[in-house]
Write a protein that holds these residues in place. Structure first.
Motif, PDB file in Angstrom:
ATOM      1  N   GLY A 127       0.854  -1.182   0.000  1.00  0.00           N
ATOM      2  CA  GLY A 127       0.000   0.000   0.000  1.00  0.00           C
ATOM      3  C   GLY A 127       0.887   1.229   0.000  1.00  0.00           C
ATOM      4  O   GLY A 127       1.954   1.237   0.621  1.00  0.00           O
ATOM      5  N   SER A 128       0.484   2.256  -0.689  1.00  0.00           N
ATOM      6  CA  SER A 128       1.329   3.433  -0.872  1.00  0.00           C
ATOM      7  C   SER A 128       1.200   4.431   0.271  1.00  0.00           C
ATOM      8  O   SER A 128       0.345   4.296   1.154  1.00  0.00           O
ATOM      9  N   GLN A 129       2.023   5.453   0.199  1.00  0.00           N
ATOM     10  CA  GLN A 129       1.802   6.647   1.003  1.00  0.00           C
ATOM     11  C   GLN A 129       0.578   7.378   0.462  1.00  0.00           C
ATOM     12  O   GLN A 129       0.214   7.221  -0.702  1.00  0.00           O
ATOM     13  N   LEU A 130      -0.059   8.156   1.304  1.00  0.00           N
ATOM     14  CA  LEU A 130      -1.200   8.966   0.872  1.00  0.00           C
ATOM     15  C   LEU A 130      -0.700  10.339   0.442  1.00  0.00           C
ATOM     16  O   LEU A 130       0.056  10.989   1.170  1.00  0.00           O
ATOM     17  N   VAL A 131      -1.111  10.778  -0.750  1.00  0.00           N
ATOM     18  CA  VAL A 131      -0.609  12.037  -1.289  1.00  0.00           C
ATOM     19  C   VAL A 131      -1.764  12.917  -1.757  1.00  0.00           C
ATOM     20  O   VAL A 131      -2.852  12.431  -2.079  1.00  0.00           O
ATOM     21  N   ALA A 132      -1.519  14.220  -1.796  1.00  0.00           N
ATOM     22  CA  ALA A 132      -2.463  15.175  -2.384  1.00  0.00           C
ATOM     23  C   ALA A 132      -2.087  15.350  -3.855  1.00  0.00           C
ATOM     24  O   ALA A 132      -0.912  15.516  -4.183  1.00  0.00           O
ATOM     25  N   LEU A 133      -3.065  15.284  -4.733  1.00  0.00           N
ATOM     26  CA  LEU A 133      -2.834  15.452  -6.164  1.00  0.00           C
ATOM     27  C   LEU A 133      -3.489  16.740  -6.641  1.00  0.00           C
ATOM     28  O   LEU A 133      -4.628  17.030  -6.279  1.00  0.00           O
ATOM     29  N   GLU A 134      -2.764  17.495  -7.459  1.00  0.00           N
ATOM     30  CA  GLU A 134      -3.295  18.750  -7.968  1.00  0.00           C
ATOM     31  C   GLU A 134      -4.175  18.555  -9.198  1.00  0.00           C
ATOM     32  O   GLU A 134      -4.793  19.488  -9.688  1.00  0.00           O
ATOM     33  N   ASP A 135      -4.202  17.331  -9.717  1.00  0.00           N
ATOM     34  CA  ASP A 135      -5.036  17.055 -10.889  1.00  0.00           C
ATOM     35  C   ASP A 135      -5.513  15.608 -10.790  1.00  0.00           C
ATOM     36  O   ASP A 135      -5.382  14.974  -9.755  1.00  0.00           O
ATOM     37  N   GLY A 136      -6.073  15.084 -11.867  1.00  0.00           N
ATOM     38  CA  GLY A 136      -6.568  13.713 -11.850  1.00  0.00           C
ATOM     39  C   GLY A 136      -5.534  12.695 -12.301  1.00  0.00           C
ATOM     40  O   GLY A 136      -5.901  11.651 -12.838  1.00  0.00           O
ATOM     41  N   GLY A 137      -4.266  12.944 -12.050  1.00  0.00           N
ATOM     42  CA  GLY A 137      -3.209  12.086 -12.592  1.00  0.00           C
ATOM     43  C   GLY A 137      -2.765  10.969 -11.678  1.00  0.00           C
ATOM     44  O   GLY A 137      -1.558  10.746 -11.528  1.00  0.00           O
TER      45      GLY A 137
END
Length: 227
Positions: A150-160
């Protein structure tokens, strides 16, 4: 002063008054329809980052040891792949990579100590009688697979989320601000001989923190790709 000079001065003053009363056609003013013109390039609107409520469905709330506030979760996308976050699938297996969106359970506060590695389970009913190898189905006819990595949780600025370079979050716990939406990726290894039906993402909850078969579940978008 003679009369000729007086006439000249009056004409010059009239011209100055006419020029000062006219609008500058090149400045930001009003168009003929009464709409204000905008020449500031910085005023061009930009698209907002994706938020939890932008995705359909209600999702599911998960909570685990150390968390005081639960986290609402939706499975927003999935695909078949041979590798997740640098971890290759075992021979005869493929990963089902699932992307999730999460936000704090309560609108007026954040959540801390959030980790998604080895927390979620994938549930489905196989077309055959087993879940691969000698692993049988449960009494309800389901297969369960634990999510790892499972990954780290990140904020994304777009739908990428598909283009993001995901990193494992085995020892990483994240704090989410009030109303914040973050994203993550989870890998589930599934035997290539198994033909699964629709997938669901299941997780521990306050009501059922231990029994996998009683975890609440939310639908997973049908995967693309092949195996």
């Amino acid at each position: 002063m003679d009369s000729a000079k007086l006439v000249s001065c009056a004409v010059f003053a009239a011209l100055l008054t006419a020029c000062s009363s006219g609008g500058d056609s090149t400045s930001g003013g009003s168009t003929g329809d009464g709409t204000a013109e905008t020449t500031d390039a910085g005023a061009v609107p930009t698209s907002a980052p994706p938020a939890f409520d932008d995705f359909p469905g209600d999702g599911v709330v998960f909570i685990q040891s150390g968390m005081r506030v639960g986290v609402k979760t939706k499975a927003i996308d999935s695909t078949w792949t041979t590798e997740v976050m640098g971890s290759p699938a075992n021979p005869g297996y493929h990963y089902l990579a699932v992307w999730i969106a999460v936000t704090p359970e309560l609108a007026d506060r954040g959540a801390d100590e959030v980790n998604i590695d080895k927390v979620f389970h994938l549930r489905y009913k196989p077309s055959g009688g087993t879940c691969g190898g000698s692993q049988p189905t449960t009494s309800g006819g389901y297969c369960y697979h634990q999510g790892n990595p499972g990954s780290q949780l990140v904020a994304l600025e777009d739908g990428g989320w598909r283009d993001h370079q995901w990193e494992k979050g085995e020892y990483v716990r994240s704090a989410l601000d009030r109303g914040e939406t973050r994203f993550g990726q989870i890998g589930f290894q599934i035997d290539d001989t198994v033909e699964p039906s629709e997938f669901e993402l299941c997780t521990p909850s306050r009501e059922e923190p231990f029994s996998t078969e009683r975890f609440p579940c939310t639908p997973v978008k049908a995967p693309d790709g092949s195996r």
